[in-house]
Design a protein around this motif. Structure first.
Motif, PDB file in Angstrom:
ATOM      1  N   ALA A 117       0.849  -1.206   0.000  1.00 18.42           N
ATOM      2  CA  ALA A 117       0.000   0.000   0.000  1.00 18.42           C
ATOM      3  C   ALA A 117       0.880   1.251   0.000  1.00 18.42           C
ATOM      4  CB  ALA A 117      -0.911   0.002   1.229  1.00 18.42           C
ATOM      5  N   PHE A 118       0.588   2.151  -0.939  1.00 16.94           N
ATOM      6  CA  PHE A 118       1.329   3.422  -1.041  1.00 16.94           C
ATOM      7  C   PHE A 118       0.413   4.604  -0.723  1.00 16.94           C
ATOM      8  CE2 PHE A 118       4.190   1.156  -4.012  1.00 16.94           C
ATOM      9  CZ  PHE A 118       5.422   1.723  -3.710  1.00 16.94           C
ATOM     10  N   PRO A 119       0.928   5.606  -0.025  1.00 17.71           N
ATOM     11  CA  PRO A 119       0.236   6.895   0.010  1.00 17.71           C
ATOM     12  C   PRO A 119       0.697   7.707  -1.205  1.00 17.71           C
ATOM     13  CG  PRO A 119       2.186   7.046   1.362  1.00 17.71           C
ATOM     14  CD  PRO A 119       2.195   5.646   0.741  1.00 17.71           C
ATOM     15  N   ALA A 120       0.093   8.865  -1.392  1.00 17.22           N
ATOM     16  CA  ALA A 120       0.547   9.766  -2.457  1.00 17.22           C
ATOM     17  C   ALA A 120       1.744  10.549  -1.905  1.00 17.22           C
ATOM     18  CB  ALA A 120      -0.580  10.704  -2.870  1.00 17.22           C
ATOM     19  N   ILE A 121       2.932   9.957  -2.099  1.00 18.81           N
ATOM     20  CA  ILE A 121       4.168  10.491  -1.511  1.00 18.81           C
ATOM     21  C   ILE A 121       4.405  11.946  -1.949  1.00 18.81           C
ATOM     22  CG2 ILE A 121       6.685  10.185  -1.430  1.00 18.81           C
ATOM     23  CD1 ILE A 121       6.110   7.158  -2.100  1.00 18.81           C
ATOM     24  N   SER A 122       4.837  12.753  -1.007  1.00 18.24           N
ATOM     25  CA  SER A 122       5.214  14.172  -1.215  1.00 18.24           C
ATOM     26  C   SER A 122       4.042  15.126  -1.458  1.00 18.24           C
ATOM     27  CB  SER A 122       6.226  14.341  -2.368  1.00 18.24           C
ATOM     28  OG  SER A 122       7.510  13.882  -1.987  1.00 18.24           O
ATOM     29  N   THR A 123       2.809  14.608  -1.526  1.00 14.60           N
ATOM     30  CA  THR A 123       1.697  15.512  -1.885  1.00 14.60           C
ATOM     31  C   THR A 123       1.045  16.202  -0.687  1.00 14.60           C
ATOM     32  OG1 THR A 123       0.003  13.764  -1.797  1.00 14.60           O
ATOM     33  CG2 THR A 123       1.136  14.095  -3.911  1.00 14.60           C
ATOM     34  N   GLY A 124       1.603  16.011   0.504  1.00 11.76           N
ATOM     35  CA  GLY A 124       1.061  16.663   1.696  1.00 11.76           C
ATOM     36  C   GLY A 124       1.991  17.772   2.145  1.00 11.76           C
ATOM     37  N   VAL A 125       2.656  17.545   3.251  1.00 11.62           N
ATOM     38  CA  VAL A 125       3.587  18.532   3.822  1.00 11.62           C
ATOM     39  C   VAL A 125       4.624  18.977   2.776  1.00 11.62           C
ATOM     40  CG1 VAL A 125       5.388  18.847   5.581  1.00 11.62           C
ATOM     41  CG2 VAL A 125       3.302  17.604   6.159  1.00 11.62           C
ATOM     42  N   TYR A 126       5.056  18.068   1.907  1.00 16.72           N
ATOM     43  CA  TYR A 126       6.105  18.387   0.945  1.00 16.72           C
ATOM     44  C   TYR A 126       5.602  19.112  -0.310  1.00 16.72           C
ATOM     45  CZ  TYR A 126       9.753  15.932   3.613  1.00 16.72           C
ATOM     46  OH  TYR A 126      10.669  15.555   4.568  1.00 16.72           O
ATOM     47  N   GLY A 127       4.292  19.320  -0.409  1.00 16.22           N
ATOM     48  CA  GLY A 127       3.743  20.289  -1.353  1.00 16.22           C
ATOM     49  C   GLY A 127       3.643  19.915  -2.824  1.00 16.22           C
ATOM     50  N   TRP A 128       3.841  18.644  -3.153  1.00 14.05           N
ATOM     51  CA  TRP A 128       3.823  18.265  -4.569  1.00 14.05           C
ATOM     52  C   TRP A 128       2.385  18.338  -5.098  1.00 14.05           C
ATOM     53  CZ3 TRP A 128       8.701  16.483  -6.341  1.00 14.05           C
ATOM     54  CH2 TRP A 128       8.752  16.285  -7.731  1.00 14.05           C
ATOM     55  N   PRO A 129       2.153  18.934  -6.269  1.00 12.22           N
ATOM     56  CA  PRO A 129       0.790  18.997  -6.822  1.00 12.22           C
ATOM     57  C   PRO A 129       0.248  17.589  -7.069  1.00 12.22           C
ATOM     58  CG  PRO A 129       2.273  20.484  -8.010  1.00 12.22           C
ATOM     59  CD  PRO A 129       3.137  19.637  -7.116  1.00 12.22           C
ATOM     60  N   MET A 130      -0.991  17.351  -6.635  1.00 15.16           N
ATOM     61  CA  MET A 130      -1.544  15.995  -6.638  1.00 15.16           C
ATOM     62  C   MET A 130      -1.570  15.373  -8.031  1.00 15.16           C
ATOM     63  SD  MET A 130      -2.634  13.633  -4.634  1.00 15.16           S
ATOM     64  CE  MET A 130      -3.120  14.377  -3.071  1.00 15.16           C
ATOM     65  N   ALA A 131      -1.985  16.147  -9.048  1.00 19.07           N
ATOM     66  CA  ALA A 131      -2.131  15.552 -10.381  1.00 19.07           C
ATOM     67  C   ALA A 131      -0.775  15.070 -10.906  1.00 19.07           C
ATOM     68  CB  ALA A 131      -2.750  16.557 -11.350  1.00 19.07           C
TER      69      ALA A 131
END
Ligand code: AR6
Length: 171
Positions: A117-131
Protein backbone atom coordinates in the motif's frame (compact mmCIF):
# COMPACT_ATOMS: atom_id res chain seq x y z
CA UNK A 1 2.87 -6.90 -13.74
CA UNK A 2 1.18 -6.12 -10.44
CA UNK A 3 -2.49 -5.20 -10.33
CA UNK A 4 -2.92 -1.54 -9.45
CA UNK A 5 -5.86 -0.62 -7.23
CA UNK A 6 -7.05 2.72 -5.88
CA UNK A 7 -8.91 3.07 -2.61
CA UNK A 8 -10.00 6.02 -0.57
CA UNK A 9 -9.00 5.56 3.05
CA UNK A 10 -6.44 5.56 5.80
CA UNK A 11 -3.19 3.79 5.02
CA UNK A 12 -2.78 2.67 8.63
CA UNK A 13 -5.94 0.54 8.32
CA UNK A 14 -4.76 -1.49 5.32
CA UNK A 15 -4.29 -5.23 5.62
CA UNK A 16 -1.33 -5.73 3.31
CA UNK A 17 2.15 -7.19 3.51
CA UNK A 18 3.86 -3.81 3.34
CA UNK A 19 2.74 -0.26 3.99
CA UNK A 20 4.87 2.52 2.52
CA UNK A 21 5.56 5.50 4.77
CA UNK A 22 6.09 9.02 3.42
CA UNK A 23 8.87 9.64 5.93
CA UNK A 24 11.60 12.24 6.30
CA UNK A 25 15.31 11.55 6.27
CA UNK A 26 15.57 11.51 10.07
CA UNK A 27 13.37 8.37 10.18
CA UNK A 28 12.19 9.61 13.57
CA UNK A 29 8.60 10.42 12.67
CA UNK A 30 6.67 13.55 11.79
CA UNK A 31 3.18 14.57 10.74
CA UNK A 32 0.84 13.27 8.04
CA UNK A 33 1.18 9.61 7.05
CA UNK A 34 4.39 9.32 9.07
CA UNK A 35 2.74 10.49 12.28
CA UNK A 36 -0.28 8.25 11.73
CA UNK A 37 1.87 5.15 11.08
CA UNK A 38 4.00 5.65 14.19
CA UNK A 39 0.95 6.43 16.34
CA UNK A 40 -0.98 3.39 15.28
CA UNK A 41 1.97 1.03 14.78
CA UNK A 42 3.47 1.80 18.18
CA UNK A 43 7.05 2.02 19.50
CA UNK A 44 8.43 -1.05 17.73
CA UNK A 45 8.62 0.93 14.47
CA UNK A 46 10.49 3.85 16.02
CA UNK A 47 12.88 1.49 17.80
CA UNK A 48 13.70 -0.20 14.47
CA UNK A 49 14.16 3.21 12.82
CA UNK A 50 16.58 4.25 15.54
CA UNK A 51 18.59 1.08 14.97
CA UNK A 52 18.73 1.76 11.24
CA UNK A 53 19.98 5.27 11.94
CA UNK A 54 22.67 3.92 14.23
CA UNK A 55 23.76 1.16 11.84
CA UNK A 56 23.35 2.66 8.37
CA UNK A 57 21.80 6.09 8.18
CA UNK A 58 23.55 8.31 10.67
CA UNK A 59 23.41 11.07 8.07
CA UNK A 60 19.74 10.37 7.37
CA UNK A 61 18.02 8.29 4.70
CA UNK A 62 18.65 10.08 1.40
CA UNK A 63 15.70 11.37 -0.63
CA UNK A 64 14.45 8.78 -3.09
CA UNK A 65 15.67 5.77 -1.10
CA UNK A 66 13.65 3.23 0.88
CA UNK A 67 14.22 0.98 3.86
CA UNK A 68 12.01 -1.50 5.74
CA UNK A 69 11.17 -2.06 9.41
CA UNK A 70 8.62 -4.29 11.12
CA UNK A 71 5.10 -2.83 11.22
CA UNK A 72 4.43 -3.09 14.95
CA UNK A 73 0.70 -3.14 15.64
CA UNK A 74 -0.37 -2.31 12.08
CA UNK A 75 -2.16 -5.03 10.13
CA UNK A 76 0.89 -5.36 7.93
CA UNK A 77 4.21 -7.15 8.24
CA UNK A 78 6.50 -4.33 7.24
CA UNK A 79 6.65 -0.59 6.89
CA UNK A 80 8.80 0.58 4.00
CA UNK A 81 10.03 4.09 4.80
CA UNK A 82 10.87 6.32 1.88
CA UNK A 83 11.77 9.99 1.70
CA UNK A 84 10.00 12.00 -0.96
CA UNK A 85 11.39 15.23 -2.41
CA UNK A 86 10.03 18.59 -1.32
CA UNK A 87 8.20 20.17 -4.28
CA UNK A 88 10.14 22.86 -6.09
CA UNK A 89 8.80 25.10 -8.85
CA UNK A 90 12.37 25.92 -9.93
CA UNK A 91 13.93 22.48 -10.03
CA UNK A 92 12.54 19.28 -11.57
CA UNK A 93 12.68 16.68 -8.82
CA UNK A 94 10.34 14.17 -10.44
CA UNK A 95 13.08 11.57 -10.84
CA UNK A 96 13.50 11.56 -7.06
CA UNK A 97 9.78 11.06 -6.58
CA UNK A 98 9.78 8.21 -9.12
CA UNK A 99 12.73 6.72 -7.26
CA UNK A 100 10.66 6.55 -4.05
CA UNK A 101 8.12 4.30 -5.75
CA UNK A 102 10.74 2.25 -7.57
CA UNK A 103 12.95 1.72 -4.52
CA UNK A 104 9.98 0.93 -2.27
CA UNK A 105 8.88 -1.76 -4.73
CA UNK A 106 12.41 -3.10 -4.92
CA UNK A 107 12.50 -3.43 -1.12
CA UNK A 108 9.02 -5.01 -1.20
CA UNK A 109 10.36 -7.56 -3.69
CA UNK A 110 13.31 -8.34 -1.40
CA UNK A 111 10.84 -8.99 1.39
CA UNK A 112 8.75 -11.19 -0.93
CA UNK A 113 5.75 -8.96 -0.20
CA UNK A 114 2.69 -9.71 -2.31
CA UNK A 115 0.59 -6.67 -1.43
CA UNK A 116 1.92 -3.14 -1.00
CA UNK A 117 0.00 0.00 0.00
CA UNK A 118 1.33 3.42 -1.04
CA UNK A 119 0.24 6.89 0.01
CA UNK A 120 0.55 9.77 -2.46
CA UNK A 121 4.17 10.49 -1.51
CA UNK A 122 5.21 14.17 -1.22
CA UNK A 123 1.70 15.51 -1.88
CA UNK A 124 1.06 16.66 1.70
CA UNK A 125 3.59 18.53 3.82
CA UNK A 126 6.11 18.39 0.95
CA UNK A 127 3.74 20.29 -1.35
CA UNK A 128 3.82 18.27 -4.57
CA UNK A 129 0.79 19.00 -6.82
CA UNK A 130 -1.54 15.99 -6.64
CA UNK A 131 -2.13 15.55 -10.38
CA UNK A 132 1.58 15.48 -11.16
CA UNK A 133 2.29 13.25 -8.14
CA UNK A 134 -0.40 10.83 -9.32
CA UNK A 135 0.98 10.73 -12.86
CA UNK A 136 4.51 9.96 -11.64
CA UNK A 137 3.26 7.38 -9.13
CA UNK A 138 1.17 5.46 -11.64
CA UNK A 139 3.72 5.58 -14.44
CA UNK A 140 6.57 4.42 -12.21
CA UNK A 141 4.63 1.57 -10.67
CA UNK A 142 3.47 0.39 -14.08
CA UNK A 143 7.05 0.38 -15.35
CA UNK A 144 8.61 -1.21 -12.27
CA UNK A 145 8.47 -4.88 -11.57
CA UNK A 146 8.98 -6.61 -8.27
CA UNK A 147 8.67 -10.35 -8.77
CA UNK A 148 6.58 -11.10 -5.71
CA UNK A 149 4.24 -8.12 -5.79
CA UNK A 150 0.73 -8.97 -6.98
CA UNK A 151 -1.11 -5.84 -5.88
CA UNK A 152 -0.02 -2.23 -5.55
CA UNK A 153 -2.72 -0.33 -3.71
CA UNK A 154 -2.76 3.46 -3.70
CA UNK A 155 -4.52 4.65 -0.57
CA UNK A 156 -5.86 8.16 -1.07
CA UNK A 157 -6.85 10.06 2.01
CA UNK A 158 -9.67 12.17 0.63
CA UNK A 159 -12.16 12.11 -2.19
CA UNK A 160 -10.33 14.81 -4.17
CA UNK A 161 -7.07 12.83 -4.16
CA UNK A 162 -8.94 9.68 -5.12
CA UNK A 163 -10.57 11.44 -8.08
CA UNK A 164 -7.24 12.81 -9.29
CA UNK A 165 -5.65 9.34 -9.17
CA UNK A 166 -8.66 7.77 -10.89
CA UNK A 167 -8.41 10.33 -13.68
CA UNK A 168 -4.66 9.81 -14.06
CA UNK A 169 -5.16 6.04 -14.15
CA UNK A 170 -7.63 6.41 -17.05
CA UNK A 171 -5.45 8.83 -19.00
N1 AR6 B 1 -3.54 7.61 5.00
C1 AR6 B 1 -3.36 7.88 3.68
N2 AR6 B 1 -2.96 9.08 3.22
C2 AR6 B 1 -2.72 10.05 4.14
C3 AR6 B 1 -2.86 9.85 5.53
C4 AR6 B 1 -3.30 8.56 5.95
N3 AR6 B 1 -3.47 8.27 7.25
N4 AR6 B 1 -2.54 11.01 6.16
C5 AR6 B 1 -2.20 11.91 5.21
N5 AR6 B 1 -2.32 11.33 3.98
P1 AR6 B 1 2.30 13.67 3.99
P2 AR6 B 1 4.73 14.17 2.41
C6 AR6 B 1 -2.05 11.91 2.64
O1 AR6 B 1 2.28 15.06 4.48
O2 AR6 B 1 4.04 15.22 1.62
C7 AR6 B 1 5.79 14.22 7.52
O3 AR6 B 1 5.87 15.13 8.57
C8 AR6 B 1 -1.94 13.39 2.54
O4 AR6 B 1 -3.25 13.96 2.38
O5 AR6 B 1 2.02 12.57 4.97
O6 AR6 B 1 5.57 13.15 1.69
C9 AR6 B 1 7.07 13.44 7.31
O7 AR6 B 1 7.75 13.20 8.51
C10 AR6 B 1 -1.08 13.56 1.31
O8 AR6 B 1 -1.86 13.48 0.12
O9 AR6 B 1 3.74 13.29 3.32
C11 AR6 B 1 7.83 14.35 6.42
O10 AR6 B 1 8.51 15.35 7.15
C12 AR6 B 1 -0.16 12.33 1.33
O11 AR6 B 1 -0.77 11.43 2.26
C13 AR6 B 1 6.78 14.98 5.55
O12 AR6 B 1 5.58 14.93 6.33
C14 AR6 B 1 1.27 12.62 1.77
O13 AR6 B 1 1.26 13.60 2.80
C15 AR6 B 1 6.55 14.22 4.28
O14 AR6 B 1 5.63 14.92 3.47
Amino acid sequence: MARITLVRGDITAQRVDAVVNAANSSLLGGGGVDGAIHRKGGPEILAACRELRASHYGGGLPTGQAVATPAGRLEARWVIHTVGPVWSAREDRSELLASCYRESLRVAGELAARTVAFPAISTGVYGWPMADGARIALRTVREASAESVEEVRFVLFDEAAYEVFAEAADA
